[in-house]
Scaffold this motif. Sequence first.
Motif, PDB file in Angstrom:
ATOM      1  N   ALA A   1       0.827  -1.208   0.000  1.00  0.00           N
ATOM      2  CA  ALA A   1       0.000   0.000   0.000  1.00  0.00           C
ATOM      3  C   ALA A   1       0.860   1.256   0.000  1.00  0.00           C
ATOM      4  O   ALA A   1       0.536   2.246  -0.674  1.00  0.00           O
ATOM      5  N   LYS A   2       1.968   1.240   0.732  1.00  0.00           N
ATOM      6  CA  LYS A   2       2.873   2.398   0.724  1.00  0.00           C
ATOM      7  C   LYS A   2       3.469   2.593  -0.670  1.00  0.00           C
ATOM      8  O   LYS A   2       3.587   3.721  -1.163  1.00  0.00           O
ATOM      9  N   GLN A   3       3.808   1.496  -1.300  1.00  0.00           N
ATOM     10  CA  GLN A   3       4.377   1.576  -2.638  1.00  0.00           C
ATOM     11  C   GLN A   3       3.355   2.070  -3.654  1.00  0.00           C
ATOM     12  O   GLN A   3       3.687   2.850  -4.557  1.00  0.00           O
ATOM     13  N   ALA A   4       2.095   1.651  -3.507  1.00  0.00           N
ATOM     14  CA  ALA A   4       1.056   2.003  -4.472  1.00  0.00           C
ATOM     15  C   ALA A   4       0.368   3.324  -4.153  1.00  0.00           C
ATOM     16  O   ALA A   4      -0.422   3.813  -4.967  1.00  0.00           O
ATOM     17  N   GLY A   5       0.629   3.883  -2.973  1.00  0.00           N
ATOM     18  CA  GLY A   5      -0.039   5.126  -2.589  1.00  0.00           C
ATOM     19  C   GLY A   5      -1.494   4.938  -2.232  1.00  0.00           C
ATOM     20  O   GLY A   5      -2.323   5.839  -2.429  1.00  0.00           O
ATOM     21  N   LEU A   6      -1.855   3.783  -1.700  1.00  0.00           N
ATOM     22  CA  LEU A   6      -3.236   3.467  -1.332  1.00  0.00           C
ATOM     23  C   LEU A   6      -3.362   3.405   0.184  1.00  0.00           C
ATOM     24  O   LEU A   6      -2.474   2.892   0.870  1.00  0.00           O
ATOM     25  N   LYS A   7      -4.460   3.910   0.694  1.00  0.00           N
ATOM     26  CA  LYS A   7      -4.702   3.815   2.135  1.00  0.00           C
ATOM     27  C   LYS A   7      -5.104   2.387   2.482  1.00  0.00           C
ATOM     28  O   LYS A   7      -6.002   1.807   1.872  1.00  0.00           O
ATOM     29  N   LEU A   8      -4.454   1.828   3.490  1.00  0.00           N
ATOM     30  CA  LEU A   8      -4.771   0.484   3.953  1.00  0.00           C
ATOM     31  C   LEU A   8      -5.493   0.560   5.285  1.00  0.00           C
ATOM     32  O   LEU A   8      -5.028   1.229   6.213  1.00  0.00           O
ATOM     33  N   VAL A   9      -6.607  -0.125   5.377  1.00  0.00           N
ATOM     34  CA  VAL A   9      -7.350  -0.245   6.636  1.00  0.00           C
ATOM     35  C   VAL A   9      -7.073  -1.637   7.193  1.00  0.00           C
ATOM     36  O   VAL A   9      -7.184  -2.637   6.479  1.00  0.00           O
ATOM     37  N   ILE A  10      -6.697  -1.689   8.458  1.00  0.00           N
ATOM     38  CA  ILE A  10      -6.345  -2.967   9.085  1.00  0.00           C
ATOM     39  C   ILE A  10      -7.544  -3.496   9.862  1.00  0.00           C
ATOM     40  O   ILE A  10      -8.124  -2.791  10.693  1.00  0.00           O
ATOM     41  N   GLY A  11      -7.898  -4.727   9.572  1.00  0.00           N
ATOM     42  CA  GLY A  11      -9.049  -5.312  10.244  1.00  0.00           C
ATOM     43  C   GLY A  11      -8.976  -6.822  10.254  1.00  0.00           C
ATOM     44  O   GLY A  11      -7.956  -7.427   9.905  1.00  0.00           O
ATOM     45  N   ALA A  12     -10.086  -7.441  10.638  1.00  0.00           N
ATOM     46  CA  ALA A  12     -10.155  -8.899  10.687  1.00  0.00           C
ATOM     47  C   ALA A  12     -11.613  -9.330  10.613  1.00  0.00           C
ATOM     48  O   ALA A  12     -12.523  -8.581  10.994  1.00  0.00           O
ATOM     49  N   HIS A  13     -11.819 -10.528  10.118  1.00  0.00           N
ATOM     50  CA  HIS A  13     -13.145 -11.153  10.087  1.00  0.00           C
ATOM     51  C   HIS A  13     -13.223 -12.103  11.274  1.00  0.00           C
ATOM     52  O   HIS A  13     -12.401 -13.009  11.415  1.00  0.00           O
ATOM     53  N   LEU A  14     -14.193 -11.895  12.144  1.00  0.00           N
ATOM     54  CA  LEU A  14     -14.342 -12.696  13.357  1.00  0.00           C
ATOM     55  C   LEU A  14     -15.621 -13.522  13.273  1.00  0.00           C
ATOM     56  O   LEU A  14     -16.637 -13.064  12.748  1.00  0.00           O
ATOM     57  N   GLU A  15     -15.585 -14.706  13.847  1.00  0.00           N
ATOM     58  CA  GLU A  15     -16.763 -15.580  13.876  1.00  0.00           C
ATOM     59  C   GLU A  15     -16.968 -16.088  15.300  1.00  0.00           C
ATOM     60  O   GLU A  15     -16.610 -17.223  15.633  1.00  0.00           O
ATOM     61  N   PRO A  16     -17.537 -15.249  16.182  1.00  0.00           N
ATOM     62  CA  PRO A  16     -17.775 -15.678  17.564  1.00  0.00           C
ATOM     63  C   PRO A  16     -18.707 -16.886  17.618  1.00  0.00           C
ATOM     64  O   PRO A  16     -19.576 -17.062  16.757  1.00  0.00           O
ATOM     65  N   CYS A  17     -18.511 -17.693  18.640  1.00  0.00           N
ATOM     66  CA  CYS A  17     -19.298 -18.919  18.734  1.00  0.00           C
ATOM     67  C   CYS A  17     -20.737 -18.657  19.147  1.00  0.00           C
ATOM     68  O   CYS A  17     -21.602 -19.514  18.941  1.00  0.00           O
TER      69      CYS A  17
END
Length: 886
Positions: free
Chosen positions: A56-72
């Motif tokens: 993303a730094k190389q491409a000049g794109l904003k990166l959002v950091i996240g995750a997909h969660l599956e609670p029981c």
Amino acid sequence: MEPRYAELHCTSNFSFLRGASHPEELVHTAAALGYEALAITDRGTLSGIVRAHGAAKQAGLKLVIGAHLEPCDAAPLVVWAADRTGYANLCRLLTRGSARAAEEGGDGMAGRCVLAFDDVAAHAGGLLAGVPLAGLVEPVEHLAHWRSAFDDRLWALVEVALEGDDEDRLQAFARAARLAGVPVAAAGDVRYHERSRLALADVLAAVRRRSTVDAIRGELLANGERHLHERRRVAARFESLPGALDRAVEIAGRCTFSLDELRYEYPEATVPPGRTAREHLAHLAWKGAARRYPDGIPEKVRELVAHELALIAELGYEAYFLTVFDIVRFARGRGILCQGRGSAANSAVCYCLGVTSVDPARMNVLFERFVSRERREAPDIDIDFEHDRREEVIQYVYATYGRTRAAMTAEVISYRLRSAVRDVAKALGFSLDRVDRIAEALDVGDGLEDLPTRLAEAGLDPASDACTRLAALVGSLVGFPRHLGQHVGGMVMTRGDLCDLVPIQPATMDGRTIVQWDKNDLDELGILKVDCLALGMLSAIHRAFDLVAGAGGPRLTLATVPAEDPAVYDMISRADTVGVFQIESRAQMSMLPRLKPRCFYDLVIEVAIVRPGPIQGDMVHPYLRRRAGEDPVTYPNDEIRAVLEKTLGVPLFQEQAMRLAVVAAGFTPGEADQLRRAMGAWRRPGLIEEFRVKLINGMLARGLSQQFAEQVFGQIRGFGEYGFPESHAASFALLVYVSAWLKCHHPAAFTAALLGSQPMGFYAPAQLVRDAKAHGVKVLPVDVNASCWHASLEGRLNGGCAKQPAIRLGLEQVHGLGEAAGRRIGRPLSAAPRSRLPCRARPRGAVASGPGGCVRLVRPRPQAGGVGGDAVPRAARSQAAPRGPR
């Protein structure tokens, strides 16, 4: 004008066996499509986020950091880190989920993340969240449930993929969101960067379910729409939900956190009262220098130590060096033989601290290869420990820093050609016997271009539809991450809680935990690690030192073995090197009589030259011809002479390639370091091709010939097939010399030590025994009344080393005898020899107590595979194949 859009729900191939594109592919595609931002939201992991960050730094794109969660106990949820607090909470949440998965009996490395609603709610600070509504039976209830945890930081994610009823589903989603009082945001549930990866996604699904694509056809994605689309197509898809795209952009805008905000803090060093870390490191370094050079510190070494200490202080790495010193101090205090290697061997300070054993007075070290002001790159010290005692050191690190502040580095296990062929062929429905035939036909060095030939050798038609499809899918899958493994020994320590920086998960081995990033990710973010590695030869050398001392010889250490012994070099030049570290293979043995090493630096060259890199780069024969005086040694200019003079004009080491790039092609130090990284990525040799134009044009611009430029590039490219840094070769060369010295002057102790350190090296026990006999060593058979578990010596050295004792084979050579039983039967090494009454003088089946309570089996009942029955000594049984390299 195209609409603005940010993709918030994107699965990469670091959701192992789910996503069908690399994070870098997703990032570059999103940037090319003009997206405002891209969120990488892998399932229960942040393993791929550093690679996405770099892209993303190389491409000049904003990166959002996240995750997909599956609670029981709740609906699946996508979370995004809005700020540093949110990121720390996400790391802690994933750490908790991985730990619970292990607590419930799962494999800590399987990538499972077991969470409950309360876990997520307790870590909701700084996080934004979205509930994907597709597939939910009671969406209103689920939205209300999650709103109680996130309040106005919750959105309903609406996702459709041209499945025939998109408009009806969108309206149903909108109604549910209105009833729950939650705004809607558009998302794509992206699984790959382009439509062509659909077939690979199907294969991965089959591999994950251990089935075939045809058998699970009804469970696969309905079409290939789960890829990154042009913005106008996304807008058309959500036209009936005004504002859905804008809210996606708004969510991305609220997520201001970047991995660039992470500030790694190395643990504070423990220093004596009234002394700073800088002062303490300097004190230890000069004290160690005085110990290393009792007759006076050479001026060259004095200048090196002063220079290094100044640079270490400038860059703030004192605590790191003190930590490494403490680890080595602990190991030596426990009697564990160890030695630093790799780029650390370029450091005079490391030598004075006792971390490395390569004397800077004996060779030219290049500290900037290890620590550089220009690169601002974290130092990386590798330390080899005895292979059977390395775990003591690792557990000491855990005990010193605590489980919350220390963990091991992960290693991303990726698909190679053979594993990719196996998994794809099974998923496509090839019979198991055909899968085995194809896999067996593949050689270790084969590439994708060799696959059609191997298919034909396995009896298949490479031009058939099935084989063409197989080859295409294998080509996409090679290099994909398969799962996380443990690094061979990299330890990460932090001042604060490590799980605020990166998620931690239990390793497969009890008592170990790993972070979710590999060594390259840590380097990218400037996070320090110490590599605590295991080396079988150190165990053998330590055992040999003990055997020599126990037989009346001197008490030896790596530093006190007599240097530059002509007899040792004579032996090496004859290729009499069975069992000698690094130079015992057939390739090395064929090289030794031609190279004829006569000094330590010749061993450094020997270790480095018989490697795929120098061989592929056509460096071996030119060097040998120049060394033999058959070819003249010439240099285009004095700058290149300064780089290549010690290797006769042929670049044999990575450091030389880096310096050549600077002096011959005009590279900056930073660009030269990028070249080094490319050379170090020997499993991805195509990386070096990216430097071809710049290297050749740079050399041509400086008046060098086209022929010379092409030759140098070809040699540098050879390092892409695995070449050695000079410092690494120097560290190994010391062990080459020490093991050769032991073989030359103490062949009995050396062979017994090798037998007690198996499996290791190229030779089976029988071959080692035969070689010892050829050197005049008497070898005595296994004897339950005289043998220890390991091989031992009988007799005393005469005058230090004039007469060799005999080797008594150990009980470990008896096939089928377990170690626990063998140690009960055998006598301790320290015990005095027992009286050896003839067996007929003892009651049948009697046992007698040996020294220290050791139980001696006198005449056990014969049983197959056991002592007294059909037991066959391993040394007599095993004539075969080499064990493989250490």
